[in-house]
Design a protein around this motif. Structure first.
Motif, PDB file in Angstrom:
ATOM      1  N   UNK A  34       0.817  -1.220   0.000  1.00  0.00           N
ATOM      2  CA  UNK A  34       0.000   0.000   0.000  1.00  0.00           C
ATOM      3  C   UNK A  34       0.848   1.265   0.000  1.00  0.00           C
ATOM      4  N   UNK A  35       1.996   1.234   0.677  1.00  0.00           N
ATOM      5  CA  UNK A  35       2.874   2.409   0.703  1.00  0.00           C
ATOM      6  C   UNK A  35       3.421   2.690  -0.696  1.00  0.00           C
ATOM      7  N   UNK A  36       3.942   1.652  -1.368  1.00  0.00           N
ATOM      8  CA  UNK A  36       4.453   1.837  -2.729  1.00  0.00           C
ATOM      9  C   UNK A  36       3.343   2.300  -3.663  1.00  0.00           C
ATOM     10  N   UNK A  37       2.175   1.725  -3.469  1.00  0.00           N
ATOM     11  CA  UNK A  37       1.020   2.071  -4.294  1.00  0.00           C
ATOM     12  C   UNK A  37       0.671   3.546  -4.114  1.00  0.00           C
ATOM     13  N   UNK A  38       0.597   3.980  -2.861  1.00  0.00           N
ATOM     14  CA  UNK A  38       0.299   5.386  -2.546  1.00  0.00           C
ATOM     15  C   UNK A  38       1.362   6.299  -3.159  1.00  0.00           C
ATOM     16  N   UNK A  39       2.616   5.926  -2.992  1.00  0.00           N
ATOM     17  CA  UNK A  39       3.712   6.772  -3.477  1.00  0.00           C
ATOM     18  C   UNK A  39       3.704   6.915  -4.992  1.00  0.00           C
ATOM     19  N   UNK A  40       3.286   5.864  -5.686  1.00  0.00           N
ATOM     20  CA  UNK A  40       3.226   5.961  -7.149  1.00  0.00           C
ATOM     21  C   UNK A  40       2.309   7.106  -7.557  1.00  0.00           C
ATOM     22  N   UNK A  41       1.119   7.154  -6.959  1.00  0.00           N
ATOM     23  CA  UNK A  41       0.153   8.185  -7.340  1.00  0.00           C
ATOM     24  C   UNK A  41       0.534   9.547  -6.780  1.00  0.00           C
ATOM     25  N   UNK A  42       1.224   9.555  -5.665  1.00  0.00           N
ATOM     26  CA  UNK A  42       1.703  10.818  -5.087  1.00  0.00           C
ATOM     27  C   UNK A  42       2.740  11.479  -6.002  1.00  0.00           C
ATOM     28  N   UNK A  43       3.418  10.671  -6.813  1.00  0.00           N
ATOM     29  CA  UNK A  43       4.518  11.180  -7.633  1.00  0.00           C
ATOM     30  C   UNK A  43       4.172  11.308  -9.121  1.00  0.00           C
ATOM     31  N   UNK A  44       2.896  11.295  -9.463  1.00  0.00           N
ATOM     32  CA  UNK A  44       2.532  11.456 -10.875  1.00  0.00           C
ATOM     33  C   UNK A  44       2.891  12.861 -11.362  1.00  0.00           C
ATOM     34  N   UNK A  45       2.972  13.027 -12.671  1.00  0.00           N
ATOM     35  CA  UNK A  45       3.279  14.325 -13.233  1.00  0.00           C
ATOM     36  C   UNK A  45       2.118  15.300 -13.079  1.00  0.00           C
ATOM     37  N   UNK A  46       2.432  16.566 -13.093  1.00  0.00           N
ATOM     38  CA  UNK A  46       1.397  17.596 -12.935  1.00  0.00           C
ATOM     39  C   UNK A  46       0.304  17.472 -14.005  1.00  0.00           C
ATOM     40  N   UNK A  47       0.709  17.118 -15.224  1.00  0.00           N
ATOM     41  CA  UNK A  47      -0.255  17.062 -16.324  1.00  0.00           C
ATOM     42  C   UNK A  47      -1.168  15.840 -16.242  1.00  0.00           C
ATOM     43  N   UNK A  48      -0.852  14.926 -15.348  1.00  0.00           N
ATOM     44  CA  UNK A  48      -1.640  13.703 -15.238  1.00  0.00           C
ATOM     45  C   UNK A  48      -2.690  13.769 -14.137  1.00  0.00           C
ATOM     46  N   UNK A  49      -2.689  14.854 -13.365  1.00  0.00           N
ATOM     47  CA  UNK A  49      -3.572  14.957 -12.202  1.00  0.00           C
ATOM     48  C   UNK A  49      -5.044  14.870 -12.591  1.00  0.00           C
ATOM     49  N   UNK A  50      -5.460  15.639 -13.592  1.00  0.00           N
ATOM     50  CA  UNK A  50      -6.874  15.623 -13.973  1.00  0.00           C
ATOM     51  C   UNK A  50      -7.312  14.236 -14.439  1.00  0.00           C
ATOM     52  N   UNK A  51      -6.518  13.610 -15.283  1.00  0.00           N
ATOM     53  CA  UNK A  51      -6.879  12.292 -15.800  1.00  0.00           C
ATOM     54  C   UNK A  51      -7.023  11.286 -14.660  1.00  0.00           C
ATOM     55  N   UNK A  52      -6.077  11.284 -13.739  1.00  0.00           N
ATOM     56  CA  UNK A  52      -6.105  10.330 -12.633  1.00  0.00           C
ATOM     57  C   UNK A  52      -7.304  10.584 -11.721  1.00  0.00           C
ATOM     58  N   UNK A  53      -7.555  11.838 -11.383  1.00  0.00           N
ATOM     59  CA  UNK A  53      -8.700  12.170 -10.526  1.00  0.00           C
ATOM     60  C   UNK A  53     -10.019  11.820 -11.210  1.00  0.00           C
ATOM     61  N   UNK A  54     -10.108  12.048 -12.513  1.00  0.00           N
ATOM     62  CA  UNK A  54     -11.344  11.787 -13.249  1.00  0.00           C
ATOM     63  C   UNK A  54     -11.618  10.303 -13.399  1.00  0.00           C
ATOM     64  N   UNK A  55     -10.587   9.538 -13.755  1.00  0.00           N
ATOM     65  CA  UNK A  55     -10.785   8.137 -14.086  1.00  0.00           C
ATOM     66  C   UNK A  55     -10.715   7.191 -12.898  1.00  0.00           C
ATOM     67  N   UNK A  56      -9.956   7.561 -11.867  1.00  0.00           N
ATOM     68  CA  UNK A  56      -9.675   6.595 -10.799  1.00  0.00           C
ATOM     69  C   UNK A  56     -10.225   6.979  -9.439  1.00  0.00           C
ATOM     70  N   UNK A  57     -11.055   7.996  -9.367  1.00  0.00           N
ATOM     71  CA  UNK A  57     -11.706   8.345  -8.090  1.00  0.00           C
ATOM     72  C   UNK A  57     -13.185   8.622  -8.342  1.00  0.00           C
ATOM     73  N   UNK A  58     -13.931   8.653  -7.241  1.00  0.00           N
ATOM     74  CA  UNK A  58     -15.346   9.002  -7.321  1.00  0.00           C
ATOM     75  C   UNK A  58     -15.586  10.435  -6.853  1.00  0.00           C
ATOM     76  N   UNK A  59     -14.537  11.237  -6.799  1.00  0.00           N
ATOM     77  CA  UNK A  59     -14.709  12.638  -6.424  1.00  0.00           C
ATOM     78  C   UNK A  59     -15.626  13.315  -7.442  1.00  0.00           C
ATOM     79  N   UNK A  60     -16.526  14.212  -6.996  1.00  0.00           N
ATOM     80  CA  UNK A  60     -17.440  14.885  -7.933  1.00  0.00           C
ATOM     81  C   UNK A  60     -16.688  15.761  -8.927  1.00  0.00           C
ATOM     82  N   UNK A  61     -17.343  16.049 -10.037  1.00  0.00           N
ATOM     83  CA  UNK A  61     -16.706  16.806 -11.124  1.00  0.00           C
ATOM     84  C   UNK A  61     -16.166  18.155 -10.659  1.00  0.00           C
ATOM     85  N   UNK A  62     -16.936  18.854  -9.824  1.00  0.00           N
ATOM     86  CA  UNK A  62     -16.484  20.183  -9.415  1.00  0.00           C
ATOM     87  C   UNK A  62     -15.224  20.100  -8.560  1.00  0.00           C
ATOM     88  N   UNK A  63     -15.108  19.016  -7.760  1.00  0.00           N
ATOM     89  CA  UNK A  63     -13.900  18.835  -6.947  1.00  0.00           C
ATOM     90  C   UNK A  63     -12.711  18.500  -7.828  1.00  0.00           C
TER      91      UNK A  63
END
Length: 403
Positions: free
Chosen positions: A246-275
């Motif tokens: 879980x630590x390695x898993x968490x760290x992978x996503x913690x270290x993604x590139x700035x340009x990948x943030x929207x894609x990751x939040x959109x595709x891999x979380x259930x956070x609402x669109x406005x968030x």
């Protein structure tokens, strides 16, 4: 908003068939859909994550998931995107892998309620097929010219596509037909690399007389330069905590590139669109807050809230100079006198000694916060305070070496 429009707005959809018909079908009521997973390992990896999220969203919209375990097709192996033939697995290995994957799927889809998910295994209907009957009824619906023009065979054509592997598309197409006839399944979903296989099933059902088969593919999870996400120095990013902590898993996503943030939040979380919009719009140092939230939400989905909190707290303590190593990825060494190059490779920080040398030459490797400059350095007892040493790449990758 129609569920197809919701998925599209969120950025999932890459291609789909009969769009208007599919929307009407989904608006009528509950539609059974399926996603296929070949149990070639005892865990799913990050490449399956988007598929599971789409399945979850479709179920939340009232539709019924069918999780198809490819206990039969895995004996061949999907040739899509490969230059070599997949390793053959024994029946015992496949059965064991199926059971492990079932448990992971339960984190995403519910097996209770009116549209409860079900799990089926295509071994149950593929293992005893009559070859002559199958080729007459199914094989006759496919032309060789069209099959070998498909993207899924492209790489293997250059290195020696076998007839055995060519049969994969026929069998997966037959899976859809079988589920359509026996479970009223009307929609197959999968990654965009499965488009050829999905189209095969959709067209097969329509050729034999039904007009209610549909296919949908979603975007593959890639970095800004087009490479598949989820690849680490150790290999794939697994959903099994014994294969990727879980630590390695968490760290992978913690270290993604700035340009990948929207894609990751959109595709891999259930956070609402406005968030998602709010977090994705952060700039400079503040974008790190969005990465922390993404890492926590994704780790929580896969490993549960307790493990996500542990991983987050361990990372915060470590990066905050608290020195908490409890949940840090670690490797036990039989001998403390190990070369720095071997230590880097064994820990998974680099896949080879050549790349380990490059990291040292670039000033990217530290041992217990001391920069390593000598590629011939050999660890010794003095490096193992309290029985362990901390190997670090850059500012964000840590690994504990224990004796």
């Amino acid at each position: 908003m129609n569920i197809i429009e919701e998925l599209d707005k969120r950025g999932y959809i890459e291609q789909l068939t009969h769009e208007d018909e599919l929307k009407k079908e989904l608006d009528k009521g509950s539609v059974s859909f399926y996603i296929g997973i070949d149990p070639t390992a005892n865990s799913m990896h990050i490449g399956h994550f988007v598929a599971l999220m789409v399945a979850s969203r479709l179920q939340k919209a009232g539709h019924r998931p069918i999780i198809l375990m490819g206990g039969g097709t895995a004996e061949i192996g999907d040739p899509s995107g490969r230059t070599d033939m997949r390793q053959m697995l024994t029946r015992e290995q496949l059965d064991s892998n199926v059971e492990a994957i079932k448990k992971q799927a339960e984190r995403f889809v519910s097996f209770e309620g009116e549209n409860a998910a079900i799990i089926v295994n295509n071994k149950d209907w593929l293992s005893d097929l009559n070859y002559i009957k199958f080729m007459k009824n199914i094989g006759s619906k496919f032309t060789v010219a069209k099959m070998i023009s498909q993207e899924c065979y492209k790489n293997r054509l250059e290195t020696g596509l076998t007839f055995f592997e060519m049969g994969y598309l026929l069998l997966q197409s037959y899976d859809f037909l079988y589920l359509h006839d026996n479970y009223n399944c009307k929609l197959q979903i999968g990654g965009n690399d499965q488009w050829s296989n999905i189209i095969g099933g959709v067209e097969l059902i329509r050729k034999v007389g039904s007009d209610d088969s549909f296919g949908l593919t979603f975007k593959l999870l890639t970095t800004a330069d087009g490479k598949k996400m989820g690849k680490t120095a150790k290999g794939a990013l697994w959903l099994n905590p014994e294969k990727t902590s879980p630590y390695e898993f968490y760290q992978y996503w913690r270290n993604i590139g700035d340009t990948e943030v929207r894609k990751v939040l959109s595709l891999l979380t259930f956070l609402p669109d406005d968030k998602v919009d709010e977090l994705s719009s952060l700039k400079d140092e503040k974008i790190n807050d969005a990465k922390k939230i993404a890492a926590f939400e994704i780790t929580k989905l896969i490993h549960g809230e307790e493990e996500a909190i542990k991983a987050r707290d361990a990372a915060e303590a470590l990066f905050g100079n608290g020195g908490n190593t409890e949940n840090m990825p670690s490797t036990k060494l039989e001998n403390m006198e190990i070369s720095i190059l071997d230590a880097i490779v064994i820990s998974g920080i680099a896949p080879s000694k050549g790349q380990a040398k490059q990291l040292i030459a670039q000033g990217g490797i530290s041992l217990n916060d001391d920069k390593i400059e000598d590629i011939q350095y050999v660890l010794s007892e003095k490096d193992f305070k309290d029985g362990y040493a901390i190997l670090k790449k850059g500012k964000k990758v840590f690994h504990k070496l224990e004796i």
